[in-house]
Design a protein around this motif. Sequence first.
Motif, PDB file in Angstrom:
ATOM      1  N   UNK A   1      21.906  41.834  33.983  1.00 37.84           N
ATOM      2  CA  UNK A   1      22.962  42.081  33.023  1.00 37.84           C
ATOM      3  C   UNK A   1      24.235  41.486  33.579  1.00 37.84           C
ATOM      4  N   UNK A   2      25.374  41.892  33.034  1.00 40.63           N
ATOM      5  CA  UNK A   2      26.658  41.394  33.509  1.00 40.63           C
ATOM      6  C   UNK A   2      27.041  42.078  34.819  1.00 40.63           C
ATOM      7  N   UNK A   3      27.514  41.301  35.765  1.00 39.85           N
ATOM      8  CA  UNK A   3      27.995  41.824  37.043  1.00 39.85           C
ATOM      9  C   UNK A   3      29.518  41.751  37.025  1.00 39.85           C
ATOM     10  N   UNK A   4      30.161  42.914  36.808  1.00 40.23           N
ATOM     11  CA  UNK A   4      31.617  42.966  36.729  1.00 40.23           C
ATOM     12  C   UNK A   4      32.226  43.716  37.913  1.00 40.23           C
ATOM     13  N   UNK A   5      31.425  44.435  38.675  1.00 36.31           N
ATOM     14  CA  UNK A   5      31.930  45.209  39.804  1.00 36.31           C
ATOM     15  C   UNK A   5      31.790  44.467  41.120  1.00 36.31           C
ATOM     16  N   UNK A   6      31.475  45.234  42.180  1.00 36.99           N
ATOM     17  CA  UNK A   6      31.354  44.672  43.526  1.00 36.99           C
ATOM     18  C   UNK A   6      29.907  44.748  43.987  1.00 36.99           C
ATOM     19  N   UNK A   7      29.450  43.704  44.659  1.00 37.07           N
ATOM     20  CA  UNK A   7      28.100  43.681  45.218  1.00 37.07           C
ATOM     21  C   UNK A   7      28.168  43.205  46.656  1.00 37.07           C
ATOM     22  N   UNK A   8      27.552  43.979  47.556  1.00 37.73           N
ATOM     23  CA  UNK A   8      27.449  43.610  48.968  1.00 37.73           C
ATOM     24  C   UNK A   8      25.973  43.609  49.347  1.00 37.73           C
ATOM     25  N   UNK A   9      25.406  42.444  49.518  1.00 35.88           N
ATOM     26  CA  UNK A   9      24.007  42.295  49.904  1.00 35.88           C
ATOM     27  C   UNK A   9      23.921  42.035  51.407  1.00 35.88           C
ATOM     28  N   UNK A  10      22.720  42.265  51.977  1.00 33.90           N
ATOM     29  CA  UNK A  10      22.540  42.032  53.408  1.00 33.90           C
ATOM     30  C   UNK A  10      23.475  42.847  54.266  1.00 33.90           C
ATOM     31  N   UNK A  11      23.734  44.094  53.861  1.00 31.52           N
ATOM     32  CA  UNK A  11      24.784  44.898  54.482  1.00 31.52           C
ATOM     33  C   UNK A  11      24.458  45.361  55.890  1.00 31.52           C
ATOM     34  N   UNK A  12      23.198  45.223  56.323  1.00 26.62           N
ATOM     35  CA  UNK A  12      22.826  45.665  57.673  1.00 26.62           C
ATOM     36  C   UNK A  12      22.518  44.469  58.567  1.00 26.62           C
ATOM     37  N   UNK A  13      23.095  43.319  58.245  1.00 27.99           N
ATOM     38  CA  UNK A  13      22.912  42.146  59.078  1.00 27.99           C
ATOM     39  C   UNK A  13      21.789  41.243  58.623  1.00 27.99           C
TER      40      UNK A  13
END
Length: 243
Positions: free
Chosen positions: A179-191
Amino acid sequence: MTKVLTDARSIRIKGRSFLAVVLSPDLPLDEWLVRLDDLAARSAGFFLGRPVVLDVTDLDIDRAQLTDLIAGLVQRNVSIMGIEGARPSMLSPGMPPILKGGRPVADFEQPSTEPSAAQPAPQPKSASAETRAPMQSIVIHEPVRSGQSVIFPEGDVTVVGSVASGAEIIAGGSVHIYGALRGRVMAGSVGNASARIFCRKLEAELLAIDGIYQMAEDMAPSLRGQPVQLWLEGDVMMAETIS
């Protein structure tokens, strides 16, 4: 006779894990604080009410510099719950405590989740590297609304819907937004530098992979409103449209 001792006024002490954001400054600190101000200005409320661990493991600084750094963060309403990698001699009374042994812990605020099949984690690059447990994944079957957070350090997050402005997804693996991504996304957060971000329509406030972040307005205008995938090449975030 065995005597059982009880005390109705006893104090209950428990162990509990909480997820915190880790800030890893680099030198010179005044320039790093300017970049932090830029992040905070372009993603309002990012640090508001969020516990933060200050990682100074690789910083060649003394007690006075650490004191000034913490004071600068406090002025910016960044709540430091602990310090990682500091020598005991660097601490003075009133500073946050030294933390050791941090590890990912699962916690997410979206009830409609469904675990899917486990996926194998990438193999370590060297024999001395820590062996990781197999990556898992969760599926969110409804939109993530403003003010909500989905936090899943163990693996991938898939949202069958949109992510509203003011919402955030934090995943140890990749993030898929249908869907639409309007917020914040943090992937790979553990390295996990091999993590990726996929979305059906890019209108994000902030995107990050393995700590490398970028604001949507910094990306090519041709990507906005398009289906996009993002990944890292070294310390550079790459992006391309997908069909």
